[in-house]
Design an enzyme around this catalytic site. Structure first.
Site, PDB file in Angstrom:
ATOM      1  N   ARG A  84      -8.905  -1.335 -12.717  1.00  0.00           N
ATOM      2  CA  ARG A  84      -8.280  -2.583 -12.243  1.00  0.00           C
ATOM      3  C   ARG A  84      -9.079  -3.801 -12.655  1.00  0.00           C
ATOM      4  NH1 ARG A  84      -4.760  -0.338  -8.160  1.00  0.00           N
ATOM      5  NH2 ARG A  84      -4.569  -2.063  -6.723  1.00  0.00           N
TER       6      ARG A  84
ATOM      7  N   ARG B 184       3.073   1.536   4.451  1.00  0.00           N
ATOM      8  CA  ARG B 184       1.646   1.225   4.322  1.00  0.00           C
ATOM      9  C   ARG B 184       1.303  -0.067   5.052  1.00  0.00           C
ATOM     10  NH1 ARG B 184       0.080   2.029  -1.949  1.00  0.00           N
ATOM     11  NH2 ARG B 184      -0.895   0.005  -1.592  1.00  0.00           N
TER      12      ARG B 184
ATOM     13  N   ARG C 123       9.273  -0.721   0.767  1.00  0.00           N
ATOM     14  CA  ARG C 123       8.834   0.613   0.317  1.00  0.00           C
ATOM     15  C   ARG C 123       8.594   1.567   1.489  1.00  0.00           C
ATOM     16  NH1 ARG C 123       3.542   1.284  -3.323  1.00  0.00           N
ATOM     17  NH2 ARG C 123       2.653  -0.073  -1.725  1.00  0.00           N
TER      18      ARG C 123
ATOM     19  N   ARG D  95      -2.474  -9.689  -2.069  1.00  0.00           N
ATOM     20  CA  ARG D  95      -2.732  -8.740  -3.167  1.00  0.00           C
ATOM     21  C   ARG D  95      -2.289  -9.349  -4.500  1.00  0.00           C
ATOM     22  NH1 ARG D  95       0.573  -3.870  -0.856  1.00  0.00           N
ATOM     23  NH2 ARG D  95       0.123  -2.812  -2.815  1.00  0.00           N
TER      24      ARG D  95
ATOM     25  N   LYS E  30       3.886   2.012 -10.592  1.00  0.00           N
ATOM     26  CA  LYS E  30       2.878   2.931 -11.150  1.00  0.00           C
ATOM     27  C   LYS E  30       2.918   4.282 -10.442  1.00  0.00           C
ATOM     28  CE  LYS E  30      -0.576   0.261  -9.930  1.00  0.00           C
ATOM     29  NZ  LYS E  30       0.186  -0.816  -9.269  1.00  0.00           N
TER      30      LYS E  30
HETATM   31  P1  AP5 Z   1       5.397   2.088  -6.395  1.00  0.00           P
HETATM   32  O1  AP5 Z   1       5.611   3.116  -7.433  1.00  0.00           O
HETATM   33  O2  AP5 Z   1       4.910   2.539  -5.065  1.00  0.00           O
HETATM   34  O3  AP5 Z   1       4.493   0.894  -6.972  1.00  0.00           O
HETATM   35  P2  AP5 Z   1       2.952   0.861  -7.332  1.00  0.00           P
HETATM   36  O4  AP5 Z   1       2.820   0.110  -8.613  1.00  0.00           O
HETATM   37  O5  AP5 Z   1       2.356   2.230  -7.282  1.00  0.00           O
HETATM   38  O6  AP5 Z   1       2.436  -0.044  -6.123  1.00  0.00           O
HETATM   39  P3  AP5 Z   1       1.134   0.089  -5.206  1.00  0.00           P
HETATM   40  O7  AP5 Z   1       1.346  -0.841  -4.044  1.00  0.00           O
HETATM   41  O8  AP5 Z   1       0.825   1.513  -4.858  1.00  0.00           O
HETATM   42  O9  AP5 Z   1       0.091  -0.478  -6.134  1.00  0.00           O
HETATM   43  P4  AP5 Z   1      -1.204  -1.091  -5.726  1.00  0.00           P
HETATM   44  O10 AP5 Z   1      -1.813  -1.092  -7.046  1.00  0.00           O
HETATM   45  O11 AP5 Z   1      -1.180  -2.390  -5.065  1.00  0.00           O
HETATM   46  O12 AP5 Z   1      -1.787  -0.108  -4.572  1.00  0.00           O
HETATM   47  P5  AP5 Z   1      -2.950   0.973  -4.616  1.00  0.00           P
HETATM   48  O13 AP5 Z   1      -2.628   2.015  -3.648  1.00  0.00           O
HETATM   49  O14 AP5 Z   1      -3.295   1.352  -6.001  1.00  0.00           O
HETATM   50  O15 AP5 Z   1       6.798   1.307  -6.223  1.00  0.00           O
HETATM   51  C1  AP5 Z   1       6.915   0.213  -5.327  1.00  0.00           C
HETATM   52  C2  AP5 Z   1       8.358   0.159  -4.777  1.00  0.00           C
HETATM   53  O16 AP5 Z   1       9.252  -0.150  -5.853  1.00  0.00           O
HETATM   54  C3  AP5 Z   1       8.854   1.486  -4.151  1.00  0.00           C
HETATM   55  O17 AP5 Z   1       9.635   1.181  -3.035  1.00  0.00           O
HETATM   56  C4  AP5 Z   1       9.709   2.110  -5.268  1.00  0.00           C
HETATM   57  O18 AP5 Z   1      10.755   2.919  -4.737  1.00  0.00           O
HETATM   58  C5  AP5 Z   1      10.253   0.874  -5.961  1.00  0.00           C
HETATM   59  N1  AP5 Z   1      10.466   1.088  -7.403  1.00  0.00           N
HETATM   60  C6  AP5 Z   1       9.673   1.802  -8.252  1.00  0.00           C
HETATM   61  N2  AP5 Z   1      10.185   1.773  -9.500  1.00  0.00           N
HETATM   62  C7  AP5 Z   1      11.309   1.010  -9.438  1.00  0.00           C
HETATM   63  C8  AP5 Z   1      12.267   0.599 -10.417  1.00  0.00           C
HETATM   64  N3  AP5 Z   1      12.170   0.979 -11.697  1.00  0.00           N
HETATM   65  N4  AP5 Z   1      13.305  -0.207 -10.002  1.00  0.00           N
HETATM   66  C9  AP5 Z   1      13.386  -0.600  -8.687  1.00  0.00           C
HETATM   67  N5  AP5 Z   1      12.507  -0.231  -7.725  1.00  0.00           N
HETATM   68  C10 AP5 Z   1      11.487   0.556  -8.102  1.00  0.00           C
HETATM   69  O19 AP5 Z   1      -4.186   0.099  -4.085  1.00  0.00           O
HETATM   70  C11 AP5 Z   1      -4.258  -0.335  -2.750  1.00  0.00           C
HETATM   71  C12 AP5 Z   1      -5.536  -1.128  -2.548  1.00  0.00           C
HETATM   72  O20 AP5 Z   1      -6.670  -0.261  -2.807  1.00  0.00           O
HETATM   73  C13 AP5 Z   1      -5.735  -2.309  -3.493  1.00  0.00           C
HETATM   74  O21 AP5 Z   1      -5.110  -3.481  -2.997  1.00  0.00           O
HETATM   75  C14 AP5 Z   1      -7.264  -2.438  -3.516  1.00  0.00           C
HETATM   76  O22 AP5 Z   1      -7.747  -3.056  -2.351  1.00  0.00           O
HETATM   77  C15 AP5 Z   1      -7.705  -0.969  -3.464  1.00  0.00           C
HETATM   78  N6  AP5 Z   1      -7.869  -0.381  -4.814  1.00  0.00           N
HETATM   79  C16 AP5 Z   1      -7.135   0.621  -5.354  1.00  0.00           C
HETATM   80  N7  AP5 Z   1      -7.562   0.908  -6.577  1.00  0.00           N
HETATM   81  C17 AP5 Z   1      -8.587   0.052  -6.836  1.00  0.00           C
HETATM   82  C18 AP5 Z   1      -9.427  -0.142  -7.960  1.00  0.00           C
HETATM   83  N8  AP5 Z   1      -9.303   0.605  -9.095  1.00  0.00           N
HETATM   84  N9  AP5 Z   1     -10.375  -1.097  -7.896  1.00  0.00           N
HETATM   85  C19 AP5 Z   1     -10.540  -1.843  -6.767  1.00  0.00           C
HETATM   86  N10 AP5 Z   1      -9.767  -1.713  -5.669  1.00  0.00           N
HETATM   87  C20 AP5 Z   1      -8.796  -0.760  -5.716  1.00  0.00           C
END
Ligand code: AP5
Length: 221
Positions: free
Chosen positions: A87, A159, A126, A170, A12
């Site tokens: 989410r 991270r 990552r 997660r 994402k």
């Molecule tokens: P990346 O693009 O970083 O993946 P992502 O989907 O953004 O993963 P996140 O870990 O950021 O998502 P998340 O939803 O768990 O974390 P968030 O910060 O939102 O890519 C991942 C890896 O894959 C990278 O190394 C990249 O290079 C590689 N890659 C990408 N595309 C690729 C491809 N096509 N092929 C191969 N490799 C590829 O949330 C963190 C925490 O915050 C949550 O756990 C929760 O506690 C809290 N939180 C955040 N938002 C909310 C919400 N709305 N409600 C409640 N809690 C929330």
């Protein structure tokens, strides 16, 4: 408004950065907002930190209020690319209500679909730039110079919640809620799913193709 949906590690953030640059709109990521608040030591950040360290979702009330406040900023007036929000079904419904009050809607909910089995290695490998979070992977998408962001030259970091035990939590605790959100947007007729296993540039092209028929988001003449 565009919403990017997907499991943790589906890509994402990677795609949201590209789409935000492409459309000249802000990328609004609730995870980044929580991490920023935690770094600042604000009450919101301290409240969120415990949930994030356990791999749990932060409660809806806190998350929705923070997100809507961010959407009121002038740079989001023309829209935004939402990354990691909504989410839960309750967050999706709160977003619908808030956008209706502003006379707008979620134009498309873009699901980056990746099998669960691939997510652990994506997250544990990552690296992110410390400036704005451009993403890399130690084997699949390494930076040109080790430890340095190709785009802005800042140092790369990992991270805390990408440690294997937190990644497993997660995935265990968050995938059920994702399925509810997907159903919410499928029922609304705005869900578009793309295969997130394809190379990053191909996923971007698939997302742009999915958006192209929507008048506001059409980029070709
Ligand atoms: P990346 O693009 O970083 O993946 P992502 O989907 O953004 O993963 P996140 O870990 O950021 O998502 P998340 O939803 O768990 O974390 P968030 O910060 O939102 O890519 C991942 C890896 O894959 C990278 O190394 C990249 O290079 C590689 N890659 C990408 N595309 C690729 C491809 N096509 N092929 C191969 N490799 C590829 O949330 C963190 C925490 O915050 C949550 O756990 C929760 O506690 C809290 N939180 C955040 N938002 C909310 C919400 N709305 N409600 C409640 N809690 C929330």
């Amino acid at each position: 408004m565009l919403v990017l949906l997907g499991a943790p590690g589906a890509g994402k953030g990677t795609q949201a950065h590209v789409l935000a640059r492409h459309f000249g709109l802000p990328r609004v990521a609730t995870g980044d907002l929580f991490r920023g608040a935690a770094r600042d030591g604000s009450p919101l950040g301290l409240a969120a930190r415990g949930y994030m360290e356990r791999g749990e979702l932060v409660p809806d009330e806190i998350t929705v209020e923070m997100l809507l406040e961010r959407l009121d900023a002038p740079d989001a007036e023309r829209g935004a690319i939402l990354d990691g929000f909504p989410r839960t079904r309750a967050q999706a419904e709160a977003l619908d209500r808030a956008l209706a009050e502003r006379g707008t809607v979620v134009d498309a909910a873009l699901l980056v679909d990746v099998p669960t089995g691939e997510l652990l290695q994506r997250l544990t490998g990552r690296w992110l730039c410390g400036a704005v979070g451009h993403t890399y992977h130690e084997t699949a998408y390494p930076p040109r110079v080790p430890g340095i962001c190709d785009i802005d030259g800042s140092a790369l970091i990992q991270r805390d919640d990408d440690r294997p035990e937190i990644v497993k939590a997660r995935l265990e605790k968050q995938l059920g809620a994702l399925a509810d959100v997907v159903e919410h947007y499928r029922a609304a007729g705005v869900l578009q799913a793309v295969d997130g296993r394809r190379p990053i540039a191909s996923v971007t092209n698939d997302l742009l193709d999915a958006i192209e028929p929507i008048p506001y988001w059409r980029t070709s003449p």
